[in-house]
Design a protein around this motif. Structure first.
Motif, PDB file in Angstrom:
ATOM      1  N   LEU A 218      48.716  34.533  44.055  1.00 16.82           N
ATOM      2  CA  LEU A 218      49.797  35.097  43.249  1.00 16.82           C
ATOM      3  C   LEU A 218      50.045  36.584  43.440  1.00 16.82           C
ATOM      4  CD1 LEU A 218      49.429  33.522  39.705  1.00 16.82           C
ATOM      5  CD2 LEU A 218      51.450  33.524  41.127  1.00 16.82           C
ATOM      6  N   ALA A 219      48.989  37.348  43.604  1.00 14.10           N
ATOM      7  CA  ALA A 219      49.115  38.781  43.365  1.00 14.10           C
ATOM      8  C   ALA A 219      49.606  39.558  44.586  1.00 14.10           C
ATOM      9  CB  ALA A 219      47.767  39.337  42.912  1.00 14.10           C
ATOM     10  N   ASP A 220      50.265  40.697  44.304  1.00 10.47           N
ATOM     11  CA  ASP A 220      50.540  41.666  45.356  1.00 10.47           C
ATOM     12  C   ASP A 220      49.252  42.403  45.680  1.00 10.47           C
ATOM     13  OD1 ASP A 220      53.258  41.131  45.282  1.00 10.47           O
ATOM     14  OD2 ASP A 220      53.601  42.594  43.686  1.00 10.47           O
ATOM     15  N   ARG A 221      48.509  42.671  44.638  1.00 10.45           N
ATOM     16  CA  ARG A 221      47.297  43.448  44.808  1.00 10.45           C
ATOM     17  C   ARG A 221      46.211  42.860  43.910  1.00 10.45           C
ATOM     18  NH1 ARG A 221      46.406  49.400  44.094  1.00 10.45           N
ATOM     19  NH2 ARG A 221      47.792  49.153  42.331  1.00 10.45           N
ATOM     20  N   ILE A 222      44.996  42.844  44.431  1.00 10.82           N
ATOM     21  CA  ILE A 222      43.891  42.264  43.683  1.00 10.82           C
ATOM     22  C   ILE A 222      42.893  43.365  43.329  1.00 10.82           C
ATOM     23  CG2 ILE A 222      41.895  40.719  43.888  1.00 10.82           C
ATOM     24  CD1 ILE A 222      43.541  38.886  45.542  1.00 10.82           C
ATOM     25  N   VAL A 223      42.452  43.345  42.092  1.00  9.52           N
ATOM     26  CA  VAL A 223      41.404  44.265  41.663  1.00  9.52           C
ATOM     27  C   VAL A 223      40.178  43.415  41.367  1.00  9.52           C
ATOM     28  CG1 VAL A 223      40.739  45.969  39.934  1.00  9.52           C
ATOM     29  CG2 VAL A 223      43.132  45.785  40.653  1.00  9.52           C
ATOM     30  N   VAL A 224      39.156  43.545  42.204  1.00 11.01           N
ATOM     31  CA  VAL A 224      37.952  42.747  41.992  1.00 11.01           C
ATOM     32  C   VAL A 224      37.003  43.549  41.118  1.00 11.01           C
ATOM     33  CG1 VAL A 224      36.083  41.471  43.080  1.00 11.01           C
ATOM     34  CG2 VAL A 224      38.239  41.783  44.294  1.00 11.01           C
ATOM     35  N   MET A 225      36.600  42.951  39.992  1.00 15.01           N
ATOM     36  CA  MET A 225      35.733  43.663  39.058  1.00 15.01           C
ATOM     37  C   MET A 225      34.395  42.970  38.915  1.00 15.01           C
ATOM     38  SD  MET A 225      38.344  44.872  36.092  1.00 15.01           S
ATOM     39  CE  MET A 225      37.087  45.975  35.482  1.00 15.01           C
ATOM     40  N   ASN A 226      33.376  43.777  38.675  1.00 17.85           N
ATOM     41  CA  ASN A 226      32.034  43.244  38.464  1.00 17.85           C
ATOM     42  C   ASN A 226      31.266  44.206  37.580  1.00 17.85           C
ATOM     43  OD1 ASN A 226      29.693  41.708  38.789  1.00 17.85           O
ATOM     44  ND2 ASN A 226      29.052  42.902  40.555  1.00 17.85           N
ATOM     45  N   LYS A 227      30.687  43.707  36.515  1.00 17.17           N
ATOM     46  CA  LYS A 227      29.881  44.514  35.593  1.00 17.17           C
ATOM     47  C   LYS A 227      30.579  45.800  35.177  1.00 17.17           C
ATOM     48  CE  LYS A 227      25.545  42.716  37.301  1.00 17.17           C
ATOM     49  NZ  LYS A 227      24.510  42.912  38.308  1.00 17.17           N
ATOM     50  N   GLY A 228      31.838  45.698  34.828  1.00 16.89           N
ATOM     51  CA  GLY A 228      32.560  46.848  34.303  1.00 16.89           C
ATOM     52  C   GLY A 228      33.046  47.835  35.340  1.00 16.89           C
ATOM     53  N   ARG A 229      32.811  47.534  36.609  1.00 13.29           N
ATOM     54  CA  ARG A 229      33.270  48.453  37.647  1.00 13.29           C
ATOM     55  C   ARG A 229      34.244  47.747  38.575  1.00 13.29           C
ATOM     56  NH1 ARG A 229      30.942  52.803  39.430  1.00 13.29           N
ATOM     57  NH2 ARG A 229      29.451  53.851  38.071  1.00 13.29           N
ATOM     58  N   ILE A 230      35.066  48.554  39.258  1.00 14.78           N
ATOM     59  CA  ILE A 230      35.952  47.989  40.268  1.00 14.78           C
ATOM     60  C   ILE A 230      35.195  47.955  41.591  1.00 14.78           C
ATOM     61  CG2 ILE A 230      38.033  48.384  41.621  1.00 14.78           C
ATOM     62  CD1 ILE A 230      39.374  49.409  39.159  1.00 14.78           C
ATOM     63  N   GLU A 231      35.101  46.760  42.198  1.00 10.18           N
ATOM     64  CA  GLU A 231      34.411  46.636  43.476  1.00 10.18           C
ATOM     65  C   GLU A 231      35.364  46.942  44.628  1.00 10.18           C
ATOM     66  OE1 GLU A 231      31.198  45.277  44.408  1.00 10.18           O
ATOM     67  OE2 GLU A 231      30.434  45.369  42.361  1.00 10.18           O
ATOM     68  N   GLN A 232      36.586  46.459  44.491  1.00 10.88           N
ATOM     69  CA  GLN A 232      37.565  46.680  45.557  1.00 10.88           C
ATOM     70  C   GLN A 232      38.967  46.463  45.012  1.00 10.88           C
ATOM     71  OE1 GLN A 232      37.083  44.154  48.987  1.00 10.88           O
ATOM     72  NE2 GLN A 232      38.440  45.403  50.260  1.00 10.88           N
ATOM     73  N   VAL A 233      39.903  47.259  45.528  1.00 11.58           N
ATOM     74  CA  VAL A 233      41.318  47.063  45.224  1.00 11.58           C
ATOM     75  C   VAL A 233      42.032  46.884  46.547  1.00 11.58           C
ATOM     76  CG1 VAL A 233      43.384  48.045  44.177  1.00 11.58           C
ATOM     77  CG2 VAL A 233      41.143  48.573  43.228  1.00 11.58           C
ATOM     78  N   GLY A 234      42.854  45.857  46.663  1.00 13.73           N
ATOM     79  CA  GLY A 234      43.563  45.700  47.931  1.00 13.73           C
ATOM     80  C   GLY A 234      44.501  44.521  47.902  1.00 13.73           C
ATOM     81  N   ARG A 235      45.295  44.413  48.978  1.00 12.25           N
ATOM     82  CA  ARG A 235      46.170  43.252  49.109  1.00 12.25           C
ATOM     83  C   ARG A 235      45.288  42.022  49.303  1.00 12.25           C
ATOM     84  NH1 ARG A 235      50.998  43.796  49.855  1.00 12.25           N
ATOM     85  NH2 ARG A 235      51.986  45.811  49.775  1.00 12.25           N
ATOM     86  N   PRO A 236      45.821  40.832  48.993  1.00 16.37           N
ATOM     87  CA  PRO A 236      44.972  39.643  49.079  1.00 16.37           C
ATOM     88  C   PRO A 236      44.298  39.488  50.445  1.00 16.37           C
ATOM     89  CG  PRO A 236      46.995  39.106  47.950  1.00 16.37           C
ATOM     90  CD  PRO A 236      47.131  40.532  48.393  1.00 16.37           C
ATOM     91  N   HIS A 237      45.047  39.696  51.541  1.00 14.48           N
ATOM     92  CA  HIS A 237      44.400  39.480  52.844  1.00 14.48           C
ATOM     93  C   HIS A 237      43.362  40.549  53.142  1.00 14.48           C
ATOM     94  CE1 HIS A 237      47.683  42.191  54.247  1.00 14.48           C
ATOM     95  NE2 HIS A 237      46.741  42.619  55.048  1.00 14.48           N
TER      96      HIS A 237
END
Lengths: 374, 274
Positions: free
Chosen positions: A203-222
């Motif tokens: 679905l997303a233009d951009r994905i924010v992957v979160m873990n334990k209250g922190r952002i692990e990575q922000v980026g386009r799905p691919h």
């Protein structure tokens, strides 16, 4: 309408729900917050909705303090996992709610409200069901009512908290596509929370992957899928094989397979590599480094087949995906012997500590050039 | 009829009908039978007496008012109990049931002792011109006391099961706290509040023990209908007592049917599920 989240922290008595999170959300963007439960994604959404407040940090909207506005002044549309419809009101009354509670001078006339509700019900394909009560609707219909209700107030931002979490698989897929189309039509900034990485990728233009209250990575799905920034992202997004790598002179290897000479940088003694199931070549010619493997199971899943192969060298079962039509061509039947090597691998060096913690910020991506076998 | 996993419709219905017949209908039928001694004309004559009328008015008027007060106060108390965590919450929660457990005469005597002109509380109220004991106000107080737990205990589980999400959604759609309460929370509680109202009402109408001590039982002023019945019984005038009972029964039935109809109407959103 850029939303700028700066250094947000939110602590609950026993855990840090958000720990120094910064993120910019562009106008019209479709952003997915994805992570396991307890990763802080819902807390972040609730802060944007004005239902929770951070202990530290700021949120600004075009330079203005967003947090100073209360939930009711913020003009966000909110959709919940369990719909949160007003069960004593009909579908029409639910959709009209946000307009009816406005102060008199900003409240549209009865006719305007009726016209707006008609338009929204048509848009969510529920024009016929306006006089029903929520208890008379299916899950997918209820969620569409919730969406129409949120859109009625013409929000600047649409916030969705696990919107498809309570629906069954088929309805979920249909509703996802529909939501994506709706977003493209309305060009509304949308932030949605999900624990389903597949949904986020789709679905997303951009994905924010979160873990334990922190952002692990922000980026386009691919980007997130192909170039995961951390071991956590590798394991959480998509499926992957985790392989322990050992230092071999100036390169790395595991079992009978090793990277080309000169691959090793730095002083690290061990590393962990991640290989996607589609990034394993099964018929490596003799003379090139590879694992001797045995095909154990073939799980046909429509256009793709999932294979389980056992590599004795490293005593590990690996997952491999191949196109179903290749099964016969490559003579892939259980029991057959294979020579297997990764075509693409993401590796993270491990620190010297006993726990083998990955070194933050270090990452290598190996890609083999001559891609196809046979 | 749809087949159920557990059988026993015939058995349970048969038992229910027999049981209700023996415990509820039979005594009521006997009451009506006895009342027929004075006949319809006798009942009308009874109703024409100012003393009976005043007693019935006090019993039903007081009970309606007491149930109304209990609904309002009960909602506030339940709200505090369910929505907030404070020291002593569990003790407060346990106190709610005391009017259930106490012999009503004890409650009546205690209330009288406190509110009598020379009681702990009454001695401060009387100079202010507020006389509680031996007045209709005292009757009302006793009726509020005995009916209170019904409202709290019916409301509590419903309030606990309300979803927080729904209130969040209302707020985010721009509703003020008051609008959220009036338009979202209260309408979903009304059917339950009506149940509590009906129970508190029924209890107050039938209440005898606690009321007679504080009421002072002054004819035409603070005399309740159940007391009239007891007085007739003391005079061995069973027929008139039964007639009074039938009149009370009829009034109660009408009131409860009305409340129940109102309740159905306020629950129309939950009537036919998909």
């Amino acid at each position: 309408m850029t939303l700028a989240l700066k250094r947000l922290s939110r602590h609950f008595p026993d855990i840090a729900a958000l720990d120094d999170v910064s993120l910019d959300i562009a106008p019209g963007e479709f952003v997915a917050l994805v992570g396991p439960s307890g990763s802080g994604k819902t807390t972040l959404l609730r802060i944007l909705a004005g239902l929770d407040y951070p202990d530290e940090g700021s949120v600004t909207q075009n330079g203005q303090d967003f947090l100073a506005a209360s939930a009711r002044e913020r003009n966000v549309g909110l959709v919940f996992q369990h719909y949160a419809l007003f069960r004593h009101l009909t579908v029409r009354e639910n959709v009209a709610f946000g307009l009816r509670v406005r102060p008199r001078r900003r409240r549209p006339s009865r006719d305007q409200i009726r016209a707006r509700v008609d338009e929204l019900l048509k848009r969510v394909q529920l024009a016929e069901l306006g006089n029903r009560y929520p208890s008379q609707l299916s899950g997918g219909q209820r969620q569409r009512v919730a969406l129409a209700r949120a859109l009625a107030v013409e929000p600047d931002v649409l916030l969705l908290d696990e919107p498809f979490g309570a629906l069954d698989a088929q309805v979920r897929t249909a509703l996802r596509r529909w939501l994506r189309e709706l977003h493209e039509e309305l060009e509304l900034t949308t932030v949605f929370v999900t624990h389903d990485q597949e949904e986020a990728l789709e679905l997303a233009d951009r994905i924010v992957v979160m873990n334990k209250g922190r952002i692990e990575q922000v980026g386009r799905p691919h980007e997130v899928y192909q170039d995961p920034a951390t071991p956590f992202v590798c394991e959480f997004i998509g499926r992957t094989n985790r392989i322990a790598l050992e230092r071999r002179g100036d390169t790395w290897g595991a079992g009978g397979w090793s990277l080309p000479a000169g691959a090793a940088g730095g002083l690290f003694r061990s590393a962990v590599g991640y290989v996607r199931p589609e990034h394993l070549s099964l018929l490596v010619p003799e003379g090139q480094p590879a694992w001797e493997a045995k095909l154990r199971h073939v799980y046909l899943a429509g256009s793709i087949a999932h294979l389980d192969i056992y590599v004795a060298d490293i005593d590990q079962t690996l997952e491999v995906d191949v196109a179903s039509e290749d099964l016969a061509r490559l003579a892939l039947t259980p029991g057959v012997a294979l020579r297997v090597a990764p075509t693409r691998l993401v590796a993270f060096p491990l620190g010297d500590g006993p726990a083998g913690v990955p070194v933050v910020g270090e990452r290598w991506i190996m890609r083999r050039q001559n891609t196809e076998q046979s | 009829m749809r087949r159920r996993v557990l059988p026993g419709f015939g058995l349970s219905l048969g038992f229910a009908v027999t049981y209700l017949g023996l415990i509820v209908l039979l005594p009521l039928a006997a009451l009506a039978w006895k009342a027929s001694d004075v006949g319809f004309a006798g009942i009308l004559k009874l109703l024409a007496s100012p003393r009976t009328l005043a007693a019935l008015k006090l019993s039903f008027g007081g009970a309606l008012l007491a149930a109304g007060i209990n609904v309002v106060v009960g909602l506030m108390v339940t709200w505090a109990l369910v929505r907030y965590r404070f020291p002593g919450r569990r003790i407060l929660d346990a106190l709610i049931d005391l009017p259930f457990a106490l012999p009503t005469a004890v409650a009546g005597i205690a209330l009288t002792a406190i509110y009598a002109p020379n009681g702990w509380f009454g001695r401060w109220l009387v100079p202010l011109g507020i006389q509680v004991a031996y007045t209709p106000l005292g009757v009302l107080l006793a009726m509020v006391f005995v009916g209170f737990p019904f409202v709290v205990r019916t409301l509590q589980p419903v309030l606990q099961s309300l979803e927080q999400d729904v209130e969040d959604a209302a707020e985010s759609l721009g509703a003020t706290g008051l609008q959220t309460f009036l338009r979202v929370v209260l309408p979903t509680l009304v059917p339950t509040l009506l149940t509590g109202f009906a129970l508190a009402l029924a209890r107050a109408v039938g209440e005898y023990g606690s009321v007679i001590f504080i009421a002072g039982n002054i004819p035409l002023r603070s005399e309740i209908a159940p007391l009239l019945i007891v007085q007739r019984l003391d005079e061995f005038d069973y027929a008139t007592a039964a007639a009074l009972g039938v009149v009370m029964l009829a009034f109660s039935l009408v009131l409860l049917v009305l409340v129940s109809a109102l309740q159905r109407w306020t629950r129309r959103w939950a009537e036919q599920s998909a």
